[in-house]
Design an enzyme around this catalytic site. Structure first.
Site, PDB file in Angstrom:
ATOM      1  N   HIS A  97       9.395   5.263  -3.385  1.00 13.35           N
ATOM      2  CA  HIS A  97      10.522   5.547  -4.425  1.00 13.35           C
ATOM      3  C   HIS A  97      10.756   6.974  -3.923  1.00 13.35           C
ATOM      4  O   HIS A  97       9.489   7.583  -3.749  1.00 13.35           O
ATOM      5  CB  HIS A  97      10.412   4.875  -5.513  1.00 13.35           C
ATOM      6  CG  HIS A  97       8.894   5.513  -5.781  1.00 13.35           C
ATOM      7  ND1 HIS A  97       8.977   7.328  -6.439  1.00 13.35           N
ATOM      8  CD2 HIS A  97       7.590   5.410  -6.317  1.00 13.35           C
ATOM      9  CE1 HIS A  97       8.111   7.369  -7.431  1.00 13.35           C
ATOM     10  NE2 HIS A  97       7.190   6.261  -7.800  1.00 13.35           N
ATOM     11  N   GLU A 137      12.374   3.876  -9.071  1.00 14.37           N
ATOM     12  CA  GLU A 137      11.107   3.078  -9.242  1.00 14.37           C
ATOM     13  C   GLU A 137       9.897   3.356 -10.496  1.00 14.37           C
ATOM     14  O   GLU A 137       9.872   3.101 -11.876  1.00 14.37           O
ATOM     15  CB  GLU A 137      10.325   3.061  -8.083  1.00 14.37           C
ATOM     16  CG  GLU A 137       8.711   2.999  -8.348  1.00 14.37           C
ATOM     17  CD  GLU A 137       7.858   3.323  -8.903  1.00 14.37           C
ATOM     18  OE1 GLU A 137       6.745   2.619  -9.881  1.00 14.37           O
ATOM     19  OE2 GLU A 137       7.566   4.677  -9.564  1.00 14.37           O
TER      20      GLU A 137
END
Length: 910
Positions: free
Chosen positions: A150, A196
């Site tokens: 992420h 995330e």
């Protein structure tokens, strides 16, 4: 990683990621505001020795982190980082081999789900960003392995380790695979997800909505719980043992432990990763890896690119490339369902290699070890020499003494820890770990020695040292066998540790017993006895290192309700108990090693020197761990003290040892009580900051008629460790107990703008009065409709607009229940305490948030049926700041990390 470890590592020359001439830069940065770099370079795989690593290998990482904090919904995350990733992917595609085909997609998913993380809550996301790249054979592929990282970060942190470095590694792995002349059998999907830190939203959007998700048969998730170091495999599966075998076969620098997996999945660590999403919502098996070292600066401003050593990037690149290549060319990936059953026992041996075997095989091995102990003890009890009431009595008395010594040791350190916590000196060891060893370690050791000294003086008065060694060896074997049986019965793969602590001592005892009877405790006996015992002993020290590496930083961000000294003292007492097991039957060893004044080694050397030289003579390769302990102060302390515990029956006196331990513990205790050891540090080389959240908020409370019943404004302050504001008040006197925040009893989550439902972890808050905030883009929330359903419930429909992050809270009144809503799977999920929490985020150009809740009213109340509230969090742009917030943040000392933002809170009753 949603929360939750920097050393100079050795450089590997096998599977080396090295520099390469940079390709031409495509032109100005899409942002138009960033300085144009002269070159764009990544990492290159070269299976030849490379004596050095050019600095250009770090450019991916440095460019991403130079953008700054990248919260979901901010231009930095949604535009600048995305454009940079697409720019680099385009360059990689231009260099790719004709054998491969690269497809790129920018996904903007919208969705909702519920999760039991942090007590349970519901998440809703709108128009967040995923950059997805599919590398496949030119003719296409029906199956794929997914690599996930992420690129977003938490607010106010550059997020180098979490998780820009993983995305940098993935970019280079993509380049290496795409330029390879070796054809892939399956596709590799690289997911650069942009949400995330918003509690795993982007991975949910991909796995539930993206058309390529149906191709995925396995995944590798790259995460961080620290800054640099080795990347630990701490989750695998569920089941699918072939994935562990793939890692074992392919990884060049393995670092994996099923112990970490079972600890993490137990919920002890309040953290989670995208692994959960792929497992629970995609039903896909995978491998979860994370950097674990130096967690003190995880999720802070210190998480910068320069703190991640090139060796860490190198090691991660070697491993990820090898494992992905292995999976993408494996026949098992296409038919993974055939190999899905069964769990694996896996662990690395000092980072050199990984041992892995099916858990069912582990259970068989464990029970075979148990049976070996039963036969050993049974044969001994039936032997004429021991077939007396005296041995049986001494055995059970020894068992009782051992258990009492362990229990009193634990109680002693807990009493000290509780006292230290009550006087406000918690975390004194946070910046000086040796303090915890000197305080709690010495206390635990001294108490065990004291109990055994009493037993020696008043019970085992006339018993010989060799006889007592036999008795207490059997006691330790019996206890560890009990743990092994219990852990195996519960199906825990971590039971292999107990098996090691039973099998190796038993084998060693059987091998050297004959030599002991014939020649006594000579040098050969001592050397080989130590060699056999060092296998479980040093592996335990290796695990203990990992435990402290992970847990010590976590205790600095575990909230205000968990006394960290109690936790650490318990861990240290547990280590003492585990390591104070064997080494009981050599009459010469304690004198040589532990009481050099009593008996000198050959040539006038003390016991430790003599033992080391003996080991080097008998088995030079295996003596290195002992030498390693000699030169590591903390490990040598553990080694020395634990050996002393078990040889007290063989030593002439323990007075000197007891006095030394008591003196060290007492002096450390007095220094801790006086506040000598400050918990935090602003050292540029090794910062250990105190974490503080500052939210400048304006709260508005409406009554049942819609009128404003109460309105206030202030800076809401949360310290993320047990010390609260006690260390802050001397620097900022206005933050004191007179401004402690009061809970609004009738409001959900006490009427405060919680970003996440961590209210049960942090109950000590401060609310410093401040002027009202006036965001340029204020949040709007209104009731669209209220209607009666045919099933006699009330449906309330709302709409909301606001910044990229908002929190919605619900509390039903007496006589009312929340029956369903339009969020998640339709079934409302309560958080701890009984309220409902909804985490909302959006990317750019998001639409108005429309949703409804349905309330079942059993008994009408004059105060209404439900209270709802919405908090708007401004994490980026000008609305993030206020002059009062900036002024307050500047007052904080440099050993703190104050993460600050503006928010608003509005409560309504219906």
């Amino acid at each position: 990683m949603r929360s939750r470890w920097e050393q100079n590592e050795g450089v590997s020359t096998r599977g080396r990621l090295t520099g390469h001439p940079p390709p031409p830069h495509p032109g100005p940065s899409p942002s138009g505001t960033l300085e144009q770099e002269s070159a764009s370079a990544g990492l290159r795989l070269d299976f030849h020795e490379a004596p050095s690593v050019p600095q250009s290998n770090r450019d991916y990482l440095e460019h991403i982190t130079s953008i700054g904090p990248r919260t979901t919904g901010s231009p930095e995350n949604e535009i600048l980082t995305v454009h940079y990733l697409l720019e680099q992917i385009k360059l990689i595609e231009a260099q790719s081999n004709s054998l491969h085909k690269i497809s790129v997609d920018v996904q903007r998913p919208t969705g909702s789900f519920s999760i039991d993380f942090l007590g349970g809550f519901t998440s809703y996301y709108d128009n967040i960003t995923n950059v997805v790249v599919k590398l496949e054979p030119r003719d296409g592929a029906q199956h794929a392995v997914l690599a996930n990282c992420h690129f977003d970060s938490v607010a106010n942190s550059p997020g180098a380790s979490d998780d820009a470095v993983s995305c940098s590694v993935m970019l280079e792995v993509l380049r290496v695979l795409s330029t390879s002349s070796e054809a892939l059998h399956h596709a590799v999907i690289f997911l650069f997800n942009g949400a995330e830190e918003n509690v795993l939203q982007a991975s949910h959007g991909f796995i539930t909505q993206h058309p390529w998700a149906s191709l995925v048969r396995a995944f590798i998730n790259l995460e961080a719980a620290g800054v640099g170091g080795k990347e630990l495999v701490f989750q695998t599966g569920p089941e699918n043992p072939w994935l562990v075998q793939a890692y074992v076969s392919a990884a060049k620098h393995p670092f994996a432990s099923v112990v970490a997996q079972e600890v993490f999945q137990s919920g002890i660590i309040p953290s989670d990763t995208d692994f959960r999403i792929y497992r629970d919502f995609g039903n896909i098996p995978g491998i979860d890896l994370a950097f674990i070292e130096n967690g003190y600066i995880y999720h802070t401003k210190y998480d910068t690119a320069d703190r991640i050593l090139t060796d860490s990037i190198q090691r991660a690149g070697d491993n990820i490339l090898a494992v992905l290549k292995y999976l993408a060319t494996s026949d098992m990936l296409a038919s993974s369902s055939k190999y899905q059953h069964g769990n694996m026992v896996f662990f690395d041996v000092l980072g050199l290699f990984v041992i892995a075997y099916p858990s069912r095989v582990g259970s068989i091995i464990n029970y075979m070890v148990v049976m070996a102990v039963v036969l050993y003890l049974g044969r001994k009890l039936l032997h004429p020499k021991y077939k007396t009431a005296t041995y049986t009595k001494d055995f059970f008395c020894g068992l009782g003494i051992t258990l009492i010594s362990w229990f009193t040791s634990l109680v002693t350190v807990l009493i000290i820890a509780v006292f230290i916590s009550l006087i406000g000196q918690s975390l004194s060891w946070y910046n000086h770990f040796y303090v915890s060893v000197c305080l709690y370690g010495t206390a635990a050791v001294a108490k065990i020695i004291f109990i055994h000294t009493l037993a020696k003086r008043f019970y085992y008065v006339n018993a010989s040292g060799q006889y007592l060694g036999e008795v207490f060896f059997d006691v330790s074997l019996f206890v560890h066998c009990g743990f092994l049986t219990a852990l195996t019965y519960r199906g825990l793969c971590s039971a292999f540790i107990s098996a090691v602590w039973v099998a190796f001592p038993l084998l060693t005892k059987l091998c050297v017993q004959k030599d002991l009877k014939q020649h006594g405790a000579g040098g050969k006996y001592i050397a080989f006895y130590l060699l056999g015992m060092f296998i479980p002993y040093l592996y335990a020290l290796y695990l203990i290192w990992a435990v402290f590496e992970m847990f010590t930083p976590i205790l600095g961000r575990s909230g205000s309700e968990i006394p960290p000294d109690v936790v650490l003292a318990s861990i240290l007492a547990g280590c003492t108990i585990i390591l104070s097991s064997y080494f009981r039957e050599s009459p010469a060893l304690p004198c040589l090693l532990l009481f050099p004044g009593t008996l000198q080694g050959r040539g006038g050397r003390n016991g430790a020197e003599w033992i080391t030289s003996t080991l080097l003579e008998q088995a030079p390769g295996r003596a290195l761990p002992f030498v390693w302990c000699q030169h590591s102060p903390v490990l040598w302390f553990f080694s020395l003290q634990f050996l002393r515990i078990n040889f007290i029956y063989l030593a002439k006196s323990t007075k000197r040892t007891m006095l030394s331990l008591t003196l060290v513990c007492t002096v450390t205790f007095l220094l801790v009580c006086s506040g000598t050891f400050f918990p935090y540090s602003s050292s540029s080389a090794s910062p250990k900051p105190k974490r503080v959240f500052l939210q400048h908020t304006t709260r508005t409370f409406h009554d049942l008629d819609g009128n404003v019943a109460k309105r206030d404004s202030g800076v809401w302050i949360n310290g993320f460790d047990y010390t609260g504001m006690s260390h802050i008040t001397p620097h900022i006197p206005e933050i004191n107990d007179t401004v402690r925040a009061d809970c609004e009893e009738n409001a959900p989550l006490c009427g405060f703008p919680w970003y996440l439902p961590v209210h049960f972890l942090i109950r000590k808050n401060w609310y410093l009065p401040a002027p009202e905030v006036s965001p340029r883009e204020p949040a709007h929330f209104r009731l669209v409709s209220k209607e009666q359903t045919p099933w006699d419930s009330i449906k309330l429909t709302f709409e909301a607009t606001g910044p990229s992050h908002m929190s919605f809270y619900v509390r039903t009144h007496k006589g009312a229940t929340l029956s369903q809503w339009s969020l998640g799977n339709g079934t409302p999920v309560t958080s701890k305490g009984g309220d409902y929490f909804v985490f909302y985020s959006h990317g750019l150009q998001a639409s108005t948030w429309h949703f409804w809740i349905e309330v079942q009213v059993l008994e009408e109340q004059p105060e209404g049926m439900v209270t709802v509230a919405i908090a708007a969090h401004y994490f980026s742009g000008e609305d993030k700041r206020s002059s009062q917030l900036d002024a307050l943040r500047e007052k904080f000392p440099d050993w703190t990390f104050p993460s600050a933002w503006v928010c608003t809170y509005n409560l309504f009753v219906f």
